[in-house]
Motif scaffolding. Structure first.
Motif, mmCIF file in Angstrom:
data_model
loop_
_atom_site.group_PDB
_atom_site.id
_atom_site.type_symbol
_atom_site.label_atom_id
_atom_site.label_comp_id
_atom_site.label_asym_id
_atom_site.label_seq_id
_atom_site.Cartn_x
_atom_site.Cartn_y
_atom_site.Cartn_z
ATOM 1 N N LEU A 246 0.861 -1.184 0.000
ATOM 2 C CA LEU A 246 0.000 0.000 0.000
ATOM 3 C C LEU A 246 0.896 1.233 0.000
ATOM 4 O O LEU A 246 1.836 1.322 0.793
ATOM 5 N N ARG A 247 0.599 2.183 -0.883
ATOM 6 C CA ARG A 247 1.477 3.341 -1.035
ATOM 7 C C ARG A 247 0.667 4.619 -1.174
ATOM 8 O O ARG A 247 -0.548 4.587 -1.361
ATOM 9 N N GLU A 248 1.371 5.755 -1.108
ATOM 10 C CA GLU A 248 0.739 7.048 -1.342
ATOM 11 C C GLU A 248 1.582 7.841 -2.327
ATOM 12 O O GLU A 248 2.816 7.775 -2.300
ATOM 13 N N TRP A 249 0.883 8.560 -3.199
ATOM 14 C CA TRP A 249 1.507 9.294 -4.293
ATOM 15 C C TRP A 249 1.244 10.788 -4.150
ATOM 16 O O TRP A 249 0.183 11.201 -3.687
ATOM 17 N N LEU A 250 2.209 11.580 -4.613
ATOM 18 C CA LEU A 250 2.023 13.024 -4.729
ATOM 19 C C LEU A 250 1.887 13.358 -6.207
ATOM 20 O O LEU A 250 2.751 12.997 -7.013
ATOM 21 N N ILE A 251 0.810 14.027 -6.550
ATOM 22 C CA ILE A 251 0.595 14.429 -7.941
ATOM 23 C C ILE A 251 1.362 15.722 -8.192
ATOM 24 O O ILE A 251 1.192 16.701 -7.460
ATOM 25 N N ILE A 252 2.199 15.729 -9.219
ATOM 26 C CA ILE A 252 3.023 16.912 -9.469
ATOM 27 C C ILE A 252 2.697 17.601 -10.792
ATOM 28 O O ILE A 252 3.212 18.690 -11.058
ATOM 29 N N SER A 253 1.846 16.991 -11.615
ATOM 30 C CA SER A 253 1.456 17.617 -12.884
ATOM 31 C C SER A 253 -0.033 17.390 -13.130
ATOM 32 O O SER A 253 -0.585 16.354 -12.755
ATOM 33 N N GLY A 254 -0.667 18.357 -13.774
ATOM 34 C CA GLY A 254 -2.078 18.214 -14.104
ATOM 35 C C GLY A 254 -2.986 18.935 -13.122
ATOM 36 O O GLY A 254 -2.532 19.634 -12.213
ATOM 37 N N SER A 255 -4.285 18.739 -13.281
ATOM 38 C CA SER A 255 -5.272 19.468 -12.482
ATOM 39 C C SER A 255 -5.273 19.071 -11.011
ATOM 40 O O SER A 255 -5.775 19.812 -10.164
ATOM 41 N N HIS A 256 -4.719 17.899 -10.688
ATOM 42 C CA HIS A 256 -4.676 17.436 -9.293
ATOM 43 C C HIS A 256 -3.329 17.732 -8.634
ATOM 44 O O HIS A 256 -3.038 17.211 -7.552
ATOM 45 N N ARG A 257 -2.546 18.571 -9.267
ATOM 46 C CA ARG A 257 -1.205 18.900 -8.792
ATOM 47 C C ARG A 257 -1.218 19.320 -7.321
ATOM 48 O O ARG A 257 -2.029 20.129 -6.896
ATOM 49 N N GLY A 258 -0.292 18.731 -6.552
ATOM 50 C CA GLY A 258 -0.151 19.099 -5.149
ATOM 51 C C GLY A 258 -0.948 18.253 -4.185
ATOM 52 O O GLY A 258 -0.795 18.393 -2.969
ATOM 53 N N THR A 259 -1.811 17.354 -4.694
ATOM 54 C CA THR A 259 -2.627 16.523 -3.815
ATOM 55 C C THR A 259 -2.010 15.136 -3.657
ATOM 56 O O THR A 259 -1.197 14.698 -4.464
ATOM 57 N N VAL A 260 -2.425 14.452 -2.590
ATOM 58 C CA VAL A 260 -1.890 13.132 -2.265
ATOM 59 C C VAL A 260 -2.972 12.081 -2.511
ATOM 60 O O VAL A 260 -4.132 12.270 -2.120
ATOM 61 N N TRP A 261 -2.576 10.976 -3.143
ATOM 62 C CA TRP A 261 -3.514 9.907 -3.500
ATOM 63 C C TRP A 261 -3.092 8.589 -2.874
ATOM 64 O O TRP A 261 -1.897 8.288 -2.765
ATOM 65 N N ALA A 262 -4.086 7.806 -2.467
ATOM 66 C CA ALA A 262 -3.844 6.477 -1.904
ATOM 67 C C ALA A 262 -3.797 5.446 -3.023
ATOM 68 O O ALA A 262 -4.594 5.492 -3.963
ATOM 69 N N ASP A 263 -2.862 4.514 -2.905
ATOM 70 C CA ASP A 263 -2.692 3.452 -3.896
ATOM 71 C C ASP A 263 -2.937 2.100 -3.230
ATOM 72 O O ASP A 263 -2.080 1.579 -2.518
ATOM 73 N N SER A 264 -4.133 1.549 -3.457
ATOM 74 C CA SER A 264 -4.493 0.232 -2.915
ATOM 75 C C SER A 264 -4.697 -0.764 -4.050
ATOM 76 O O SER A 264 -5.519 -1.681 -3.942
ATOM 77 N N ARG A 265 -3.949 -0.595 -5.119
ATOM 78 C CA ARG A 265 -4.140 -1.475 -6.267
ATOM 79 C C ARG A 265 -3.828 -2.925 -5.944
ATOM 80 O O ARG A 265 -4.339 -3.833 -6.597
ATOM 81 N N VAL A 266 -2.999 -3.148 -4.929
ATOM 82 C CA VAL A 266 -2.723 -4.522 -4.509
ATOM 83 C C VAL A 266 -4.004 -5.212 -4.042
ATOM 84 O O VAL A 266 -4.121 -6.438 -4.093
ATOM 85 N N ASP A 267 -4.988 -4.422 -3.604
ATOM 86 C CA ASP A 267 -6.286 -4.945 -3.172
ATOM 87 C C ASP A 267 -7.357 -4.753 -4.245
ATOM 88 O O ASP A 267 -8.557 -4.715 -3.936
#
Length: 228
Positions: free
Chosen positions: A168-189
């Motif tokens: 399980l990981r978390e990402w920081l968006i650095i380009s695009g309309s969501h720039r600066g926000t943090v996203w949860a990555d639960s793709r393993v689930d």
């Protein structure tokens, strides 16, 4: 924006000497250690190499607090210069394609209906007479799933900044309309990336992500430590 980071290093240092510091989730991973901040010329070189200016909250953190270290979960992944190239280091950072960081983060993920159909095709062991045939079917299905869920284009314009264990990981968006926000990555689930939201349903930015963690950590230590 720099003012929001005033005193952060000192607050982390205070937690590092408390006997209850290890009660905070992930503390044994980062050890309450903050790396040195980046110099202006180092940050400029980093941004030149990746082809995009980092979000303001994150770049000011790099300049005035640390290049990584103590932070949410097992820590904020550090960015380091190795053999003339800048890169992030940590579990899963290679999921981010550095050549795509200037591309906008996708507005939408994989088609939910297509994912549902693919999940319905996942092999079940009871449908096979031989375990070898089942293993082969699972391997083939995994390749299809990964091609959809883990395609590099899915995380264009984003970097992995921490892991919570169990892939399980978390990402920081650095380009695009969501720039600066943090996203949860639960793709393993089998769950696509989703933005972290605050109590009001608003996307969590990097500064909120980090300072909320620090406040929770301080509360945990104060509630359990005889030293404070």
């Amino acid at each position: 924006m720099v003012d929001q980071w005033a005193g952060i290093r000192e607050r982390v240092a205070t937690l590092s000497v408390q006997s209850a510091g290890n009660e905070v989730f992930g503390a044994l991973g980062h050890g309450w250690v903050l790396e040195e901040p980046l110099a202006e010329d180092g940050l400029a070189e980093l941004e030149e190499q990746i082809g995009v200016r980092l979000p303001e909250e994150y770049r000011t953190f790099l300049l005035h607090v640390a290049a990584g270290g103590a932070g949410p979960a097992y820590g904020l992944f550090p960015v380091r210069r190795t053999q003339g190239r800048w890169r992030w280091e940590g579990d899963g950072v290679d999921l981010a394609d550095l050549s795509l960081l200037a591309e906008p983060f996708p507005e939408q993920g994989p088609d939910p209906k297509a994912l549902e159909e693919l999940l319905a095709q996942r092999p079940e062991e009871e449908d096979f007479d031989e375990i070898e045939n089942f293993d082969d079917a699972v391997e083939a299905w995994d390749e299809q799933w990964d091609a959809v869920m883990f395609a590099p284009e899915r995380t264009a314009g984003a970097i992995v900044i921490c892991h919570l264990g169990c892939a399980l990981r978390e990402w920081l968006i650095i380009s695009g309309s969501h720039r600066g926000t943090v996203w949860a990555d639960s793709r393993v689930d089998d769950v696509d990336l989703k933005p972290l939201l605050d109590d009001d349903g608003k996307p969590v930015t990097f500064a909120r992500w980090y300072t909320d963690w620090l406040e929770r950590a301080e509360h945990t230590v104060m509630a359990t430590s005889p030293d404070v």
